[in-house]
Design a protein around this motif. Structure first.
Motif, PDB file in Angstrom:
ATOM      1  N   ILE A 193       1.096  -1.140   0.133  1.00  0.00           N
ATOM      2  CA  ILE A 193       0.004  -0.092   0.097  1.00  0.00           C
ATOM      3  C   ILE A 193       0.863   1.064  -0.033  1.00  0.00           C
ATOM      4  O   ILE A 193       1.906   1.293   0.803  1.00  0.00           O
ATOM      5  CB  ILE A 193      -0.861   0.181   1.188  1.00  0.00           C
ATOM      6  CG1 ILE A 193      -1.878  -1.203   1.035  1.00  0.00           C
ATOM      7  CG2 ILE A 193      -1.510   1.328   1.304  1.00  0.00           C
ATOM      8  CD1 ILE A 193      -2.788  -1.179   2.347  1.00  0.00           C
ATOM      9  N   THR A 194       0.592   2.100  -0.902  1.00  0.00           N
ATOM     10  CA  THR A 194       1.453   3.273  -1.128  1.00  0.00           C
ATOM     11  C   THR A 194       0.495   4.702  -0.728  1.00  0.00           C
ATOM     12  O   THR A 194      -0.383   4.572  -1.358  1.00  0.00           O
ATOM     13  CB  THR A 194       2.125   3.383  -2.627  1.00  0.00           C
ATOM     14  OG1 THR A 194       1.256   3.519  -3.403  1.00  0.00           O
ATOM     15  CG2 THR A 194       3.172   2.236  -2.900  1.00  0.00           C
ATOM     16  N   ASP A 195       0.839   5.350   0.211  1.00  0.00           N
ATOM     17  CA  ASP A 195       0.394   6.496   0.406  1.00  0.00           C
ATOM     18  C   ASP A 195       1.104   7.824  -0.376  1.00  0.00           C
ATOM     19  O   ASP A 195       2.065   8.067   0.090  1.00  0.00           O
ATOM     20  CB  ASP A 195       0.409   6.748   1.976  1.00  0.00           C
ATOM     21  CG  ASP A 195      -0.251   8.089   2.301  1.00  0.00           C
ATOM     22  OD1 ASP A 195      -0.559   8.807   1.822  1.00  0.00           O
ATOM     23  OD2 ASP A 195      -0.471   8.324   3.571  1.00  0.00           O
ATOM     24  N   GLU A 196       0.515   8.233  -1.227  1.00  0.00           N
ATOM     25  CA  GLU A 196       1.116   9.310  -2.383  1.00  0.00           C
ATOM     26  C   GLU A 196       0.482  10.504  -1.731  1.00  0.00           C
ATOM     27  O   GLU A 196       0.477  11.433  -3.074  1.00  0.00           O
ATOM     28  CB  GLU A 196       1.233   8.676  -3.445  1.00  0.00           C
ATOM     29  CG  GLU A 196       1.800   7.459  -3.586  1.00  0.00           C
ATOM     30  CD  GLU A 196       1.603   6.666  -4.862  1.00  0.00           C
ATOM     31  OE1 GLU A 196       1.819   7.388  -6.116  1.00  0.00           O
ATOM     32  OE2 GLU A 196       1.461   5.541  -4.981  1.00  0.00           O
ATOM     33  N   VAL A 197      -0.026  11.142  -0.855  1.00  0.00           N
ATOM     34  CA  VAL A 197      -0.868  12.131  -0.899  1.00  0.00           C
ATOM     35  C   VAL A 197      -0.220  13.410  -1.290  1.00  0.00           C
ATOM     36  O   VAL A 197      -0.547  14.548  -1.525  1.00  0.00           O
ATOM     37  CB  VAL A 197      -1.725  12.223   0.352  1.00  0.00           C
ATOM     38  CG1 VAL A 197      -2.518  11.187   0.619  1.00  0.00           C
ATOM     39  CG2 VAL A 197      -0.701  12.539   1.605  1.00  0.00           C
ATOM     40  N   TYR A 198       1.222  13.492  -1.027  1.00  0.00           N
ATOM     41  CA  TYR A 198       2.126  14.523  -1.129  1.00  0.00           C
ATOM     42  C   TYR A 198       2.879  14.500  -2.464  1.00  0.00           C
ATOM     43  O   TYR A 198       3.891  15.056  -2.776  1.00  0.00           O
ATOM     44  CB  TYR A 198       3.050  14.720  -0.118  1.00  0.00           C
ATOM     45  CG  TYR A 198       2.589  14.964   1.292  1.00  0.00           C
ATOM     46  CD1 TYR A 198       2.081  16.268   1.400  1.00  0.00           C
ATOM     47  CD2 TYR A 198       2.247  14.005   2.369  1.00  0.00           C
ATOM     48  CE1 TYR A 198       1.612  16.637   2.574  1.00  0.00           C
ATOM     49  CE2 TYR A 198       1.785  14.295   3.235  1.00  0.00           C
ATOM     50  CZ  TYR A 198       0.992  15.568   3.738  1.00  0.00           C
ATOM     51  OH  TYR A 198       0.581  15.915   4.960  1.00  0.00           O
ATOM     52  N   GLU A 199       2.153  13.927  -3.408  1.00  0.00           N
ATOM     53  CA  GLU A 199       2.771  13.555  -4.941  1.00  0.00           C
ATOM     54  C   GLU A 199       3.130  14.656  -5.704  1.00  0.00           C
ATOM     55  O   GLU A 199       4.383  14.872  -6.184  1.00  0.00           O
ATOM     56  CB  GLU A 199       1.744  12.536  -5.514  1.00  0.00           C
ATOM     57  CG  GLU A 199       0.620  13.388  -5.869  1.00  0.00           C
ATOM     58  CD  GLU A 199      -0.159  12.487  -7.021  1.00  0.00           C
ATOM     59  OE1 GLU A 199       0.093  12.162  -7.903  1.00  0.00           O
ATOM     60  OE2 GLU A 199      -1.367  12.002  -6.335  1.00  0.00           O
ATOM     61  N   HIS A 200       2.335  15.810  -5.218  1.00  0.00           N
ATOM     62  CA  HIS A 200       2.801  17.087  -6.137  1.00  0.00           C
ATOM     63  C   HIS A 200       3.758  18.155  -5.288  1.00  0.00           C
ATOM     64  O   HIS A 200       3.792  19.073  -5.537  1.00  0.00           O
ATOM     65  CB  HIS A 200       1.454  17.746  -6.564  1.00  0.00           C
ATOM     66  CG  HIS A 200       0.760  16.838  -7.515  1.00  0.00           C
ATOM     67  ND1 HIS A 200       1.084  16.716  -8.773  1.00  0.00           N
ATOM     68  CD2 HIS A 200      -0.293  16.102  -7.543  1.00  0.00           C
ATOM     69  CE1 HIS A 200       0.527  16.253  -9.653  1.00  0.00           C
ATOM     70  NE2 HIS A 200      -0.519  15.630  -8.758  1.00  0.00           N
ATOM     71  N   LEU A 201       4.328  17.628  -4.232  1.00  0.00           N
ATOM     72  CA  LEU A 201       5.144  18.370  -3.356  1.00  0.00           C
ATOM     73  C   LEU A 201       6.292  17.584  -3.194  1.00  0.00           C
ATOM     74  O   LEU A 201       6.849  17.432  -2.072  1.00  0.00           O
ATOM     75  CB  LEU A 201       4.276  18.578  -1.981  1.00  0.00           C
ATOM     76  CG  LEU A 201       3.158  19.568  -2.105  1.00  0.00           C
ATOM     77  CD1 LEU A 201       2.571  19.695  -0.607  1.00  0.00           C
ATOM     78  CD2 LEU A 201       3.715  21.187  -2.466  1.00  0.00           C
ATOM     79  N   VAL A 202       7.014  17.491  -4.231  1.00  0.00           N
ATOM     80  CA  VAL A 202       8.199  17.157  -4.189  1.00  0.00           C
ATOM     81  C   VAL A 202       9.218  18.111  -4.728  1.00  0.00           C
ATOM     82  O   VAL A 202       9.146  18.721  -5.770  1.00  0.00           O
ATOM     83  CB  VAL A 202       8.425  15.875  -5.283  1.00  0.00           C
ATOM     84  CG1 VAL A 202      10.245  15.489  -5.238  1.00  0.00           C
ATOM     85  CG2 VAL A 202       7.720  14.664  -4.857  1.00  0.00           C
ATOM     86  N   PHE A 203      10.174  18.471  -3.785  1.00  0.00           N
ATOM     87  CA  PHE A 203      11.076  19.649  -4.001  1.00  0.00           C
ATOM     88  C   PHE A 203      12.363  19.184  -4.628  1.00  0.00           C
ATOM     89  O   PHE A 203      13.212  19.887  -5.238  1.00  0.00           O
ATOM     90  CB  PHE A 203      11.257  20.505  -2.670  1.00  0.00           C
ATOM     91  CG  PHE A 203      10.274  20.848  -1.928  1.00  0.00           C
ATOM     92  CD1 PHE A 203       8.962  21.326  -2.741  1.00  0.00           C
ATOM     93  CD2 PHE A 203       9.955  20.441  -0.606  1.00  0.00           C
ATOM     94  CE1 PHE A 203       7.736  21.828  -2.146  1.00  0.00           C
ATOM     95  CE2 PHE A 203       8.681  20.920  -0.058  1.00  0.00           C
ATOM     96  CZ  PHE A 203       7.959  21.567  -0.679  1.00  0.00           C
ATOM     97  N   GLU A 204      12.948  18.065  -3.893  1.00  0.00           N
ATOM     98  CA  GLU A 204      13.993  17.530  -4.771  1.00  0.00           C
ATOM     99  C   GLU A 204      14.028  16.008  -5.149  1.00  0.00           C
ATOM    100  O   GLU A 204      13.261  15.368  -4.043  1.00  0.00           O
ATOM    101  CB  GLU A 204      15.300  17.601  -3.643  1.00  0.00           C
ATOM    102  CG  GLU A 204      16.179  19.010  -3.637  1.00  0.00           C
ATOM    103  CD  GLU A 204      15.439  19.776  -2.462  1.00  0.00           C
ATOM    104  OE1 GLU A 204      14.905  19.343  -1.399  1.00  0.00           O
ATOM    105  OE2 GLU A 204      15.396  20.933  -2.876  1.00  0.00           O
ATOM    106  N   GLY A 205      14.421  15.522  -6.139  1.00  0.00           N
ATOM    107  CA  GLY A 205      14.072  14.449  -6.844  1.00  0.00           C
ATOM    108  C   GLY A 205      12.704  14.143  -7.679  1.00  0.00           C
ATOM    109  O   GLY A 205      12.291  15.405  -7.936  1.00  0.00           O
TER     110      GLY A 205
END
Length: 389
Positions: free
Chosen positions: A201-213
């Motif tokens: 199970i992957t929780d990806e709720v911050y998918e649009h808040l990646v600052f590096e990578g």
């Protein structure tokens, strides 16, 4: 009354009021700036709010929506996954709309676990993970992320897998540390899942808040489509956390299982808001890029202020939280520190120690959120400088 019987199921023993409710109440009681609970203090795009108003007025979703979610939203989710990540999902059989990501996690764990199954989760973990695993009768097995970089020890992950391991529960970008799993790390995790026939199970709720990578959905890697349950939501991406619109994406048999559990939790929710989020997911890339850039700037604003105030700051790669360490102040108990912080300088934060089973690993860590207006962050930084040694 149930004389002689406990009022709370023993599986939930130890789970009282959440730390977020406790600290938010403390902020209200003391008139402090709340940098604890992760909710924005401004609403999201005006056109999305108007889309919700239009749905209400037009009678879209005012009665029970379809159990899997309104077709318009499921289609928009499928289009978003295809456009952003090249992942194909059938909106009719491989997508399920939920009451936020929290219900998605609960329904997934309830559906996929049998009593005694082991769940390996990245520690520190969002507090609902532990509660939901317990409600499902599972046994949580922490994989501890350690400061300063909070990278997962993949050899330790391999050693933690036993014949009783049923499922991996991952969160990337990771709350509360801000760590973002790399492609190499995800590839190794995928290989272990395939080798040991594990669900993930992957929780990806911050998918649009990646600052590096970059954000790489695990479900996109070889061998993972039929064993991964991907979860995301609208709250963190569009700054309408109160609407509670989340979703599950998985192979059809997994979705069918999760839907069976979900229908006995909320059945359905957020009818008109589902139509609005369908429109939100179709916003141009410029919205997502601007949103990320604004939060990156806020991260640096608060991070610089915390550093100037004397905290050891662990710069997050994603999310809208900063993990700090309080040992430069000669203190080691994060919970005690956060309880007295409002009186000392009028700011509320969250002790990371509540997210650990290994209390020593997070005992001196404190989490702050930066999803607030600039003037609020400036005022908070000014107050926190009172702590400077």
């Amino acid at each position: 009354m149930t004389q002689g019987r406990p009022l709370l199921n023993r599986r939930l023993a130890g789970f009282g009021t959440t730390i977020f409710a406790e600290m938010s109440a403390l902020a209200v009681r003391t008139g402090s700036i709340n940098l604890g609970q992760g909710f924005p203090d401004t609403d999201g795009p005006e056109e999305i709010r108007e889309a919700a108003v239009r749905a209400l007025r037009d009678g879209h979703g005012n009665q029970y929506p379809p159990g899997p979610g309104v077709p318009e939203l499921r289609t928009a989710i499928a289009e978003h996954q295809q456009r952003r990540y090249g992942i194909a999902h059938d909106p009719d059989t491989e997508i399920l709309v939920t009451a936020g990501a929290t219900e998605a996690i609960a329904a997934s764990l309830l559906a996929l676990l049998e009593p005694g199954d082991e769940v390996i989760a990245l520690e520190p973990y969002y507090d609902s993970y532990a509660a939901c695993i317990a409600m499902a009768g599972g046994v949580r097995v922490p994989l501890t992320l350690r400061a300063p970089d909070f990278r997962p020890d993949l050899d330790a992950l391999r050693d933690a897998i036993t014949p009783r391991t049923r499922l991996l529960l991952l969160n990337s970008p990771h709350n509360p540390t801000g760590m973002v799993l790399t492609r190499e790390e995800l590839t190794t995790i995928a290989e272990l899942a395939v080798e040991h026939d594990l669900l993930v199970i992957t929780d990806e709720v911050y998918e649009h808040l990646v600052f590096e990578g970059e954000h790489i959905p695990l479900i996109s890697l070889p061998g993972m489509h039929d064993r991964t349950v991907s979860i995301s939501s609208a709250g963190k991406t569009f700054s309408y956390t109160g609407w509670k619109v989340g979703w599950v994406m998985a192979d059809a048999p997994l979705i069918a299982a999760v839907r069976t559990a979900k229908q006995y939790l909320t059945f359905v929710s957020a009818g008109p808001f589902q139509y609005a989020i369908a429109e939100a997911l179709r916003l141009p890339d410029s919205y997502f890029d601007g949103f990320r850039a604004d939060l990156r700037r806020k991260r640096d604003l608060l991070g610089d202020g915390l550093r100037a105030a004397g905290f050891e700051v662990h710069r997050p790669q994603g999310t809208y939280f900063i993990t700090t360490d309080i040992t430069p102040f000669g203190e080691k108990d994060a919970y005690a520190f956060c309880r007295t912080l409002p009186e000392r300088c009028g700011v509320v934060a969250i002790p990371n120690s509540v997210f650990y089973d290994d209390l020593d690993a997070g005992r001196s860590q404190v989490r702050f959120t930066f999803c607030k207006r600039d003037d609020v962050l400036d005022e908070a930084v000014g107050r926190l400088r009172r702590l400077a040694p």
